[in-house]
Motif scaffolding. Sequence first.
Motif, short mmCIF file in Angstrom:
data_model
loop_
_atom_site.label_atom_id
_atom_site.label_comp_id
_atom_site.label_asym_id
_atom_site.label_seq_id
_atom_site.Cartn_x
_atom_site.Cartn_y
_atom_site.Cartn_z
N VAL A 1 0.84 -1.18 0.00
CA VAL A 1 0.00 0.00 0.00
C VAL A 1 0.88 1.25 0.00
N ILE A 2 1.88 1.22 0.87
CA ILE A 2 2.78 2.38 0.97
C ILE A 2 3.50 2.61 -0.35
N THR A 3 3.98 1.54 -0.96
CA THR A 3 4.68 1.66 -2.24
C THR A 3 3.78 2.29 -3.30
N GLN A 4 2.53 1.85 -3.36
CA GLN A 4 1.59 2.39 -4.34
C GLN A 4 1.30 3.87 -4.06
N LEU A 5 1.14 4.22 -2.79
CA LEU A 5 0.88 5.62 -2.44
C LEU A 5 2.10 6.50 -2.72
N GLU A 6 3.29 5.97 -2.44
CA GLU A 6 4.51 6.73 -2.77
C GLU A 6 4.62 6.94 -4.27
N ALA A 7 4.32 5.89 -5.04
CA ALA A 7 4.36 6.00 -6.50
C ALA A 7 3.32 7.01 -6.98
N ALA A 8 2.14 7.00 -6.36
CA ALA A 8 1.09 7.94 -6.74
C ALA A 8 1.53 9.38 -6.48
N SER A 9 2.27 9.58 -5.40
CA SER A 9 2.70 10.95 -5.08
C SER A 9 3.74 11.46 -6.09
N GLN A 10 4.35 10.55 -6.85
CA GLN A 10 5.35 10.94 -7.84
C GLN A 10 4.75 11.21 -9.21
N VAL A 11 3.48 10.83 -9.40
CA VAL A 11 2.83 10.98 -10.69
C VAL A 11 2.38 12.43 -10.85
N LYS A 12 2.85 13.04 -11.88
CA LYS A 12 2.47 14.42 -12.17
C LYS A 12 1.99 14.51 -13.61
N GLY A 13 0.81 15.05 -13.80
CA GLY A 13 0.31 15.26 -15.15
C GLY A 13 -0.24 14.02 -15.83
N ASP A 14 -0.43 12.94 -15.10
CA ASP A 14 -0.99 11.73 -15.68
C ASP A 14 -2.11 11.22 -14.78
N PRO A 15 -3.31 11.78 -14.94
CA PRO A 15 -4.42 11.41 -14.07
C PRO A 15 -4.76 9.92 -14.12
N ALA A 16 -4.60 9.28 -15.27
CA ALA A 16 -4.93 7.86 -15.38
C ALA A 16 -3.96 7.02 -14.53
N GLU A 17 -2.67 7.35 -14.59
CA GLU A 17 -1.68 6.63 -13.80
C GLU A 17 -1.88 6.89 -12.31
N LEU A 18 -2.19 8.12 -11.95
CA LEU A 18 -2.48 8.45 -10.56
C LEU A 18 -3.66 7.62 -10.06
N GLN A 19 -4.72 7.55 -10.84
CA GLN A 19 -5.90 6.79 -10.43
C GLN A 19 -5.58 5.30 -10.32
N ARG A 20 -4.78 4.78 -11.24
CA ARG A 20 -4.39 3.37 -11.20
C ARG A 20 -3.64 3.06 -9.91
N ARG A 21 -2.70 3.92 -9.55
CA ARG A 21 -1.92 3.71 -8.32
C ARG A 21 -2.82 3.80 -7.08
N LEU A 22 -3.72 4.76 -7.06
CA LEU A 22 -4.64 4.89 -5.93
C LEU A 22 -5.57 3.69 -5.84
N ASP A 23 -6.08 3.24 -6.97
CA ASP A 23 -6.94 2.04 -6.99
C ASP A 23 -6.18 0.82 -6.48
#
Length: 185
Positions: A1-23
């Motif tokens: 979970v932490i790894t996915q949230l950390e990866a999500a915090s690094q996503v900039k300008g890609d809403p689809a990738e951000l949503q994938r990581r959060l999901d």
Amino acid sequence: VITQLEAASQVKGDPAELQRRLDNAINLARESLAEARRSMRAILPAPLEGRHLPDAVADEAARWSSLNRVPAEVTTTGETQSLHPEVEVTVLRVAQEALANVAKHANASRVGVTLSYMGDVVTIDVKDDGTGFANGTGPNGAGGDAGFGLTAMRQRVERLAGTLEIESELGNGTAVCATLPAIPI
């Protein structure tokens, strides 16, 4: 979970990738909560409920592969047999933890998982082609292989009179091999 949230915090300008990581983080949190509840009731982990070990390992690897976008090939060798539930749980947990370590540390482009039934023993091998580490330094250069996940794997395996071997070479990946007695039901 932490790894996915950390990866999500690094996503900039890609809403689809951000949503994938959060999901992914939400799904992992739900799975972890369900697994914790199952553990408290001392029943088999969800992937093994009513299933054969080779299928559970293959499904875990497929789920991991989809989540991490790294191909994971699973091979089962030997004549499969139903083993004592504690042996099957340990094999599955070693596979899960080894895959989690690949995702966290290895930067691998592929992973191979081999479940082998060899008469009186069963083995699970997880090999990656990632960055590896110099044997004796641990995956984080922390000294030894004393990461929490590796320590937990070793304790689980040794509790059943098995062995856990970890081989790695800097730049050439890592192999985790657990060998356990094939105690039938």
